[in-house]
Enzyme design. Structure first.
Site, short mmCIF file in Angstrom:
data_model
loop_
_atom_site.label_atom_id
_atom_site.label_comp_id
_atom_site.label_asym_id
_atom_site.label_seq_id
_atom_site.Cartn_x
_atom_site.Cartn_y
_atom_site.Cartn_z
CE1 TYR A 197 0.58 1.88 4.12
CE2 TYR A 197 1.30 -0.45 4.39
CZ TYR A 197 1.26 0.84 4.89
OH TYR A 197 1.82 1.13 6.14
CE1 TYR A 225 6.38 2.43 7.32
CE2 TYR A 225 8.32 3.97 6.96
CZ TYR A 225 7.14 3.69 7.65
OH TYR A 225 6.27 4.72 7.75
CG PHE A 282 5.19 9.49 1.64
CD1 PHE A 282 4.88 9.59 0.32
CD2 PHE A 282 6.27 8.52 1.71
CE1 PHE A 282 5.49 9.06 -0.90
CE2 PHE A 282 6.77 7.65 0.76
CZ PHE A 282 6.40 8.28 -0.80
CD GLU A 283 2.78 3.86 6.99
OE1 GLU A 283 3.88 3.91 7.71
OE2 GLU A 283 1.88 3.46 7.39
CB ILE A 284 5.64 3.09 -0.11
CG1 ILE A 284 5.01 4.26 -0.97
CG2 ILE A 284 5.30 1.89 -1.28
CD1 ILE A 284 5.72 4.74 -2.02
#
Length: 383
Positions: A197, A225, A282-284
């Site tokens: 995500y 991460y 904001f994180e992927i």
């Protein structure tokens, strides 16, 4: 020398040209035409119909391979937690990320809300999205303050933070959100179909074109991460968090990665927490890490203390501490190429090449990377 083509040949080439696009013809010369022995060979010279394995494409190759040639996508989604009242800001964020990234890659969007989404929200958001959109409601048991929380104690904690002028100090709904983002979003039925995500907040800015696929980049390089901004947490909101973490680690040393990022979190070998965390708006990330045994036990351990409500534990330090301790440090990635802003903080690519290639619009003088409140130096020292 003038190249002479028959009417038939010109017509065939025109049809191919219109159908398959302009980008490759710029490198096709008269000499190439003379060396080609058939229209099929001409097409090969032009690279028309070529496909490229997306696993070969990284941030530095964005201009080498047009997006339309990529052959696969990751099992991923773009994720936003929003309320109906956020519709204006949600549309802004979606439009910005669609324009800078997703109109080329077509990842599905997932929107979650503690209440049912209004028809207006769904219509306006869907209108600016190029592909699939999924709307869902957060289960009540994943959102509200649990019955086992001592409300008198929780209220005393809230009142103290209000007295100390701590942002969201008196808000129960903010605590609900932090607890949900820490331990429940990845359990939502809609998200079970996805591995990756990209968290997107209402009213954020994406200042650069993103012509590579961050999800596939992380898959190829075994990342868990990714972040763009790192900063210090308010100590007043997490006074007992680090002691709780140390208690968990003492009881569960098997989960600590050998080459972890403790040096980012602590300046004294783990005795104390320096308050550094990745700004999680904001994180992927890989949801399989959150779903795994180490993080599941870690979150449950933290949750049982009531710290999300008795204090004001945020999902940013919880996520950051977990990934820094339970994953190797090289599984955490800083996406310098992605220009990002959540007011008042901005990350702008530091290098001229990335700034130019991304057609960035941000002011590099405003970049937060090495501001006095940034933790980028702590991150740099463990690299």
């Amino acid at each position: 020398m003038v190249l002479k083509l028959t009417t038939t040949t010109r017509y065939i080439l025109l049809v191919i040209f219109i159908t398959l696009g302009l980008h490759s013809i710029l490198s096709f010369t008269h000499e190439d035409y003379g060396n080609a022995t058939s229209l099929r060979n001409i097409a090969n010279q032009l690279s028309w119909g070529q496909t490229v394995n997306a696993d070969t494409v990284g941030p530095n190759d964005a201009l080498k391979y047009p997006d339309s040639l990529l052959t696969r996508r990751a099992n991923a989604c773009l994720l936003m937690l929003a309320r109906n009242s956020d519709v204006n800001d949600a549309v802004k964020s979606v439009r910005r990320l669609e324009d800078r990234f997703n109109r080329k890659f077509g990842y599905p969007w997932v929107f979650l809300n503690e209440e049912p989404f209004s028809d207006e929200f769904k219509m306006r958001v869907s209108n600016v999205i190029s592909g699939e959109v999924i709307f869902g409601q957060v289960p009540q048991e994943h959102w509200h303050q649990p019955d086992w929380i001592d409300e008198e104690k929780a209220k005393a904690g809230r009142d103290k933070l209000v007295q100390d002028h701590v942002i969201y100090g008196g808000s129960v709904s903010y605590r609900n959100m932090c607890r949900f983002n820490s331990g429940f979003f990845y359990r939502h039925p809609i998200l079970q179909q996805f591995k990756w995500y990209w968290r997107v907040e209402p009213d954020v800015h994406f200042h650069c074109d993103i012509d590579f696929d961050p999800f596939l980049y992380m898959e190829r390089h075994n990342k868990t991460y990714a972040f763009t901004i790192t900063m210090y947490e308010y100590h007043a909101t997490i006074p007992t968090l680090w002691d709780t973490v140390k208690d968990f680690v003492k009881e569960n040393p098997q989960y600590v990665a050998q080459d972890n990022a403790l040096g980012y979190l602590s300046d004294d070998g783990g005795k104390s927490y320096n308050l550094c965390h990745f700004w999680s708006n904001f994180e992927i990330a890989d949801m399989d890490f959150w779903r795994g045994e180490a993080y599941t036990k870690f979150f449950d351990y933290l949750d049982r203390t009531g710290g999300f409500y008795y204090e004001r534990w945020g999902d940013a330090p919880v996520h950051s501490i977990a990934v820094a301790l339970f994953q190797n440090k090289d599984q955490i990635h800083f996406f310098d190429e992605i220009g990002y802003e959540h007011n008042p903080y901005v990350h702008c690519p530091s290098g001229q090449a990335a700034y130019t290639q991304g057609k960035c619009a941000c002011d590099r003088q405003r970049s937060f990377d090495y501001d006095g409140y940034s933790c980028m130096r702590q991150w740099d020292r463990i690299q």
